[in-house]
Design an enzyme around this catalytic site. Structure first.
Site, PDB file in Angstrom:
ATOM      1  N   THR A 136      -6.077  10.351  -1.535  1.00  0.00           N
ATOM      2  CA  THR A 136      -5.731   9.656  -0.295  1.00  0.00           C
ATOM      3  C   THR A 136      -4.924  10.587   0.606  1.00  0.00           C
ATOM      4  O   THR A 136      -4.359  11.584   0.145  1.00  0.00           O
ATOM      5  CB  THR A 136      -4.838   8.425  -0.556  1.00  0.00           C
ATOM      6  OG1 THR A 136      -3.613   8.882  -1.156  1.00  0.00           O
ATOM      7  CG2 THR A 136      -5.513   7.415  -1.476  1.00  0.00           C
TER       8      THR A 136
ATOM      9  N   CYS B 119      -7.540  10.172  -6.783  1.00  0.00           N
ATOM     10  CA  CYS B 119      -7.219   8.800  -6.395  1.00  0.00           C
ATOM     11  C   CYS B 119      -7.960   7.992  -7.437  1.00  0.00           C
ATOM     12  O   CYS B 119      -9.146   8.243  -7.700  1.00  0.00           O
ATOM     13  CB  CYS B 119      -7.719   8.470  -4.999  1.00  0.00           C
ATOM     14  SG  CYS B 119      -7.675   6.683  -4.691  1.00  0.00           S
TER      15      CYS B 119
ATOM     16  N   ASP C 180       0.840  -1.203   0.000  1.00  0.00           N
ATOM     17  CA  ASP C 180       0.000   0.000   0.000  1.00  0.00           C
ATOM     18  C   ASP C 180       0.877   1.256   0.000  1.00  0.00           C
ATOM     19  O   ASP C 180       1.780   1.404   0.825  1.00  0.00           O
ATOM     20  CB  ASP C 180      -0.917  -0.009   1.223  1.00  0.00           C
ATOM     21  CG  ASP C 180      -1.926   1.120   1.147  1.00  0.00           C
ATOM     22  OD1 ASP C 180      -2.852   1.011   0.329  1.00  0.00           O
ATOM     23  OD2 ASP C 180      -1.759   2.124   1.851  1.00  0.00           O
ATOM     24  N   ARG C 181       0.592   2.156  -0.936  1.00  0.00           N
ATOM     25  CA  ARG C 181       1.398   3.365  -1.105  1.00  0.00           C
ATOM     26  C   ARG C 181       1.214   4.330   0.058  1.00  0.00           C
ATOM     27  O   ARG C 181       2.190   4.776   0.665  1.00  0.00           O
ATOM     28  CB  ARG C 181       1.080   4.044  -2.447  1.00  0.00           C
ATOM     29  CG  ARG C 181       1.687   3.356  -3.645  1.00  0.00           C
ATOM     30  CD  ARG C 181       1.131   1.975  -3.928  1.00  0.00           C
ATOM     31  NE  ARG C 181      -0.301   1.954  -4.240  1.00  0.00           N
ATOM     32  CZ  ARG C 181      -1.064   0.877  -4.250  1.00  0.00           C
ATOM     33  NH1 ARG C 181      -0.559  -0.308  -3.934  1.00  0.00           N
ATOM     34  NH2 ARG C 181      -2.346   0.943  -4.545  1.00  0.00           N
ATOM     35  N   THR C 182      -0.055   4.650   0.384  1.00  0.00           N
ATOM     36  CA  THR C 182      -0.292   5.620   1.461  1.00  0.00           C
ATOM     37  C   THR C 182       0.328   5.149   2.778  1.00  0.00           C
ATOM     38  O   THR C 182       1.048   5.907   3.440  1.00  0.00           O
ATOM     39  CB  THR C 182      -1.806   5.881   1.632  1.00  0.00           C
ATOM     40  OG1 THR C 182      -2.230   6.731   0.559  1.00  0.00           O
ATOM     41  CG2 THR C 182      -2.113   6.586   2.943  1.00  0.00           C
TER      42      THR C 182
ATOM     43  N   LYS D 233     -11.961  -0.230  -2.489  1.00  0.00           N
ATOM     44  CA  LYS D 233     -10.920  -1.268  -2.521  1.00  0.00           C
ATOM     45  C   LYS D 233     -11.396  -2.559  -1.857  1.00  0.00           C
ATOM     46  O   LYS D 233     -10.913  -3.641  -2.177  1.00  0.00           O
ATOM     47  CB  LYS D 233      -9.637  -0.781  -1.827  1.00  0.00           C
ATOM     48  CG  LYS D 233      -8.808   0.188  -2.684  1.00  0.00           C
ATOM     49  CD  LYS D 233      -7.485   0.519  -1.980  1.00  0.00           C
ATOM     50  CE  LYS D 233      -6.727   1.638  -2.649  1.00  0.00           C
ATOM     51  NZ  LYS D 233      -6.110   1.290  -3.940  1.00  0.00           N
TER      52      LYS D 233
ATOM     53  N   CYS E 116      -2.273   5.051 -10.416  1.00  0.00           N
ATOM     54  CA  CYS E 116      -2.295   5.284  -8.967  1.00  0.00           C
ATOM     55  C   CYS E 116      -1.635   6.627  -8.728  1.00  0.00           C
ATOM     56  O   CYS E 116      -0.436   6.788  -8.971  1.00  0.00           O
ATOM     57  CB  CYS E 116      -1.551   4.185  -8.220  1.00  0.00           C
ATOM     58  SG  CYS E 116      -1.467   4.495  -6.426  1.00  0.00           S
ATOM     59  N   ASN E 117      -2.437   7.593  -8.265  1.00  0.00           N
ATOM     60  CA  ASN E 117      -1.885   8.921  -7.989  1.00  0.00           C
ATOM     61  C   ASN E 117      -0.830   8.859  -6.895  1.00  0.00           C
ATOM     62  O   ASN E 117       0.237   9.445  -7.021  1.00  0.00           O
ATOM     63  CB  ASN E 117      -3.007   9.875  -7.566  1.00  0.00           C
ATOM     64  CG  ASN E 117      -3.912  10.218  -8.726  1.00  0.00           C
ATOM     65  OD1 ASN E 117      -3.641  11.146  -9.471  1.00  0.00           O
ATOM     66  ND2 ASN E 117      -4.989   9.463  -8.918  1.00  0.00           N
ATOM     67  N   THR E 118      -1.150   8.140  -5.813  1.00  0.00           N
ATOM     68  CA  THR E 118      -0.240   8.102  -4.670  1.00  0.00           C
ATOM     69  C   THR E 118       1.114   7.523  -5.070  1.00  0.00           C
ATOM     70  O   THR E 118       2.154   7.986  -4.602  1.00  0.00           O
ATOM     71  CB  THR E 118      -0.870   7.290  -3.511  1.00  0.00           C
ATOM     72  OG1 THR E 118      -2.233   7.696  -3.354  1.00  0.00           O
ATOM     73  CG2 THR E 118      -0.139   7.536  -2.222  1.00  0.00           C
ATOM     74  N   ALA E 119       1.107   6.539  -5.989  1.00  0.00           N
ATOM     75  CA  ALA E 119       2.368   5.933  -6.451  1.00  0.00           C
ATOM     76  C   ALA E 119       3.274   6.963  -7.121  1.00  0.00           C
ATOM     77  O   ALA E 119       4.497   6.755  -7.210  1.00  0.00           O
ATOM     78  CB  ALA E 119       2.062   4.791  -7.427  1.00  0.00           C
TER      79      ALA E 119
END
Lengths: 234, 234
Positions: A128, A197, A51-53, A168, A86-89
């Site tokens: 996120t 996200c 998980d990125r966040t 998710k 994936c924005n967070t990635a």
């Protein structure tokens, strides 16, 4: 490169449904009258990327290694350019680029450019906690003189619940709990809400009559079609 | 093989929208509470595979070589089993199996087994001219004692128009022109209509109140989830 058109590689799995959504948006937006006129797309839906966040919030770069491995596999398989749904990635965008020879399209930058072209002056970031706190979008909007609003702590909590505990988790989603937060951001000047996200365009839609949403997944799909030498549908 | 679960490889591009539909059905039907609980899926959406029906009707095996190449690329990339979201491509199922070490799940066989388990005695095949004329489905239904009806020549013409000139061409689809044909097949004893071209579940749906449809794409997705060691949603 096949028939003068580039092969698109998707570092997927972040999340799986967002990966399918991006793939679908590439197909839906490609001008093509037969299977053969569509673009060649390779997808590594690698669901083992942590998980990125969760990792950004503890200062770990654990997602980078499997992301880089997916990039290398896609490169070996014949991809000419890479995208990731994936924005967070995108927090790991710069180190990721060090691990591949291929160009990687940058979803937050593409989104900022879209807002600039539309002449917008103020956008609100729905994302996120990892994307918001690590300020992944901020630089691209600041460079273009666009004010970027973020939700209240209570709004972020609601977004995280919607993203993780509903979308998710494959459970029914309740995006309407965010409406008061969106009204508040609109009152602060937000002209557009960024669905930043990739789970959010699965529950909020650009044709919503209440709020003006922009879907970075769709913008990334359009940019990928063009970068690969395809033609976007009018 | 990752964390005791197998990696699914999809020989895609036949067509692209059907590939996205199969991928989506794998995700939607996997019991998973987070990204990481979903299955690792590799997709080679190779849109350069020549049209299957056109080649079968002239006795050419031109699609086989690029299908085998996609199979080899997926194997090299780490796939443990293969599936392909194109019924007509199953005409090349046996020679394809000669080109890969991996097991390839057989969509027509899985569909016949599903009908047998349901205790059905008569099914109607809705498919491309290539699938119908090459009798890809027939053996699996005959082995299980299930009668297999095929549409009239006029019905096949309407199916081909719907599949090629509407769905594959990205144009508005008019599945309702098939209704009289379906009524006629129902009168001949058809208990179920097999959506045996992967473009058809994009326009006909299993929850249709008028007709009982079975979607081989969904059945293939369920079989792939189980073969990979995942759990199907109840």
């Amino acid at each position: 490169m096949i028939n003068g058109r580039k092969v698109i590689g998707i570092i997927g799995g972040m999340g799986p449904m967002a990966t399918a959504d991006l793939f679908m948006k590439i197909i839906e937006n490609t001008q093509a009258a037969s299977d053969q006129e569509h673009l060649h797309v390779l997808i590594d839906n690698n669901t083992d990327i942590p998980d990125r966040t969760a990792n950004i919030l503890i200062g770990s770069d654990a997602p980078l290694k499997p992301m880089a491995e997916a990039a290398r596999r896609l490169e070996a398989q014949g991809a000419d350019l890479l995208i990731m749904p994936c924005n967070t990635a995108h927090y790991f965008y710069e180190p990721l680029c060090q691990h591949t020879h291929l160009p990687v399209l940058n979803m937050p930058e593409i989104t900022a450019e879209y807002c600039a072209e539309k002449g917008l002056r103020c956008a609100a970031l729905l994302a996120t906690e990892g994307t918001i706190r690590s300020r992944i979008y901020d630089r691209f909007f600041a460079e273009r003189g666009i004010r970027l609003l973020t939700p209240s702590p209570e709004g972020i909590k609601k977004l995280m619940h919607l993203i993780y505990d509903e979308v998710k988790a494959g459970k029914p989603a309740h995006p309407e709990v965010l409406w008061p937060e969106l009204e508040a951001l609109k009152n602060q000047g937000a002209e557009v809400f960024l669905l930043a996200c990739t789970e959010l365009p699965l529950v909020f839609h650009e044709d919503d009559p209440r709020f003006c949403f922009a879907d970075p997944t769709r913008l990334l799909a359009l940019a990928a079609i063009q970068a690969a030498g395809g033609t976007c549908k009018a």
